[in-house]
Write an enzyme that holds these catalytic residues in place. Structure first.
Site, PDB file in Angstrom:
ATOM      1  N   ASP A  21       0.829  -1.207   0.000  1.00  0.00           N
ATOM      2  CA  ASP A  21       0.000   0.000   0.000  1.00  0.00           C
ATOM      3  C   ASP A  21       0.865   1.260   0.000  1.00  0.00           C
ATOM      4  O   ASP A  21       1.964   1.270   0.565  1.00  0.00           O
ATOM      5  CB  ASP A  21      -0.913  -0.021   1.238  1.00  0.00           C
ATOM      6  N   HIS A  38       2.414   3.422  -9.243  1.00  0.00           N
ATOM      7  CA  HIS A  38       2.294   1.971  -9.446  1.00  0.00           C
ATOM      8  C   HIS A  38       3.514   1.431 -10.202  1.00  0.00           C
ATOM      9  O   HIS A  38       3.991   0.332  -9.928  1.00  0.00           O
ATOM     10  CB  HIS A  38       1.010   1.639 -10.219  1.00  0.00           C
ATOM     11  N   LEU A 133      10.906 -20.515  -5.541  1.00  0.00           N
ATOM     12  CA  LEU A 133       9.924 -19.677  -4.830  1.00  0.00           C
ATOM     13  C   LEU A 133       8.617 -19.714  -5.595  1.00  0.00           C
ATOM     14  O   LEU A 133       8.617 -19.686  -6.828  1.00  0.00           O
ATOM     15  CB  LEU A 133      10.434 -18.218  -4.774  1.00  0.00           C
TER      16      LEU A 133
HETATM   17  C1  FPP Z   1      -1.773   0.217  -3.459  1.00  0.00           C
HETATM   18  O1  FPP Z   1      -1.417   1.552  -3.473  1.00  0.00           O
HETATM   19  C2  FPP Z   1      -1.424  -0.398  -4.724  1.00  0.00           C
HETATM   20  C3  FPP Z   1      -2.307  -0.914  -5.601  1.00  0.00           C
HETATM   21  C4  FPP Z   1      -3.769  -0.965  -5.396  1.00  0.00           C
HETATM   22  C5  FPP Z   1      -1.853  -1.446  -6.887  1.00  0.00           C
HETATM   23  C6  FPP Z   1      -0.546  -2.134  -6.801  1.00  0.00           C
HETATM   24  C7  FPP Z   1      -0.224  -2.634  -8.128  1.00  0.00           C
HETATM   25  C8  FPP Z   1       1.022  -2.779  -8.558  1.00  0.00           C
HETATM   26  C9  FPP Z   1       2.237  -2.467  -7.769  1.00  0.00           C
HETATM   27  C10 FPP Z   1       1.184  -3.330  -9.909  1.00  0.00           C
HETATM   28  C11 FPP Z   1       1.040  -4.815  -9.770  1.00  0.00           C
HETATM   29  C12 FPP Z   1       1.545  -5.540 -10.865  1.00  0.00           C
HETATM   30  C13 FPP Z   1       2.305  -6.637 -10.750  1.00  0.00           C
HETATM   31  C14 FPP Z   1       2.509  -7.449 -11.958  1.00  0.00           C
HETATM   32  C15 FPP Z   1       2.958  -7.053  -9.497  1.00  0.00           C
HETATM   33  P1  FPP Z   1      -2.559   2.647  -3.425  1.00  0.00           P
HETATM   34  O2  FPP Z   1      -2.770   3.152  -4.797  1.00  0.00           O
HETATM   35  O3  FPP Z   1      -3.785   2.088  -2.743  1.00  0.00           O
HETATM   36  O4  FPP Z   1      -1.855   3.716  -2.524  1.00  0.00           O
HETATM   37  P2  FPP Z   1      -2.548   4.819  -1.601  1.00  0.00           P
HETATM   38  O5  FPP Z   1      -3.149   4.089  -0.433  1.00  0.00           O
HETATM   39  O6  FPP Z   1      -1.399   5.689  -1.208  1.00  0.00           O
HETATM   40  O7  FPP Z   1      -3.561   5.522  -2.466  1.00  0.00           O
END
Ligand code: FPP
Length: 243
Positions: A21, A38, A133
């Site tokens: 997060d 992201h 893994l």
């Molecule tokens: C949370 O941060 C993150 C997400 C909901 C998306 C995470 C996705 C990725 C890192 C890409 C995944 C892809 C792969 C292939 C691993 P948030 O946007 O909720 O952060 P905030 O709470 O600060 O708004």
């Protein structure tokens, strides 16, 4: 060659998971759009997976996209979709060379055929019998809907007399759940919030939980290893008296 950054930790048999997060807040703090957050998050995933393999974890399950995340703006979802396709494209050769078995779980059908096809190919390309893994990525996943769907499947198999009511056990429920792990040993949540957000609800019964204030794009291998070290020193009692 020994890695000076990573002391030798042997967590074989341990299933860990991360709620990654903080991408949005990191982007805002750095005056960038959320997709850049992201993007940076995916770079961190790559390093953490490498560390997890070096620490001999059995599996690492990452919460990439929840059922609730579908309510985010279309533009952000489209950005995540592109990132998933690019990440699979660029990372699968590396995962193969590290002998990492990649497994996406959840209902990701709404991401469309391109994502489904890329995931199918990635599953096939990394289907090691004896992986170093297991890397599980939750995409369109929600703990409650996993339990609901498993309950329906169990009820149906009882109706078809493939299963008897008496045979329904903890193991049966794990078998019918979509998430590809059983007991979860360690959960890390970055970004400062202290909640579970509908992640692996059934699997969390005896999980050690660590919360980090670090936003996911700033999460480092060093902090991850610290979390693993703290976990490895924790006495787990599973409700038993040990005194
Ligand atoms: C949370 O941060 C993150 C997400 C909901 C998306 C995470 C996705 C990725 C890192 C890409 C995944 C892809 C792969 C292939 C691993 P948030 O946007 O909720 O952060 P905030 O709470 O600060 O708004």
């Amino acid at each position: 060659m020994a890695d000076s950054k990573q002391p030798s930790l042997n967590l074989s048999g341990i299933n860990a998971a991360i709620i990654m997060d903080g991408n949005g807040r990191w982007a805002k703090k750095n005056s960038l759009n959320v997709t850049s957050g992201h993007e940076r998050g995916v770079d961190v995933v790559r390093k953490i997976v490498e560390s997890a393999a070096k620490a001999h974890l059995e599996s690492l399950s990452l919460y990439a996209f929840s059922t609730e995340n579908w309510s985010r703006p279309k533009k952000e979802i489209l950005g995540i979709k592109k990132l998933i396709i690019n990440a699979i494209d660029s990372q699968v050769p590396e995962l193969i060379s590290q002998k990492v078995r990649l497994n996406f779980f959840g209902d990701y059908s709404s991401f469309g055929d391109e994502v489904i096809g890329a995931i199918d190919d990635a599953h096939r390309a990394t289907a090691f019998q004896d992986p170093k893994l297991k890397l599980n990525i939750a995409l369109g996943y929600g703990g409650r809907s996993d339990i609901i769907e498993a309950t329906k499947l169990i009820a149906n198999d009882i109706k078809l007399e493939k299963l008897s009511v008496e045979d329904v056990s903890n193991e049966t429920i794990f078998k019918y759940l979509n998430a590809p792990i059983n007991e979860l040993d360690l959960l890390i949540r970055t970004g400062g919030d202290r909640r579970i957000s509908n992640f692996l609800l059934y699997h969390l019964a005896y999980t050690e939980i660590q919360f980090s204030k670090t936003l996911w794009p700033d999460f480092t291998e060093e902090e991850f290893i610290k979390c693993l070290e703290v976990f490895s020193k924790t006495e787990r009692r599973f409700g038993k008296r040990t005194l």
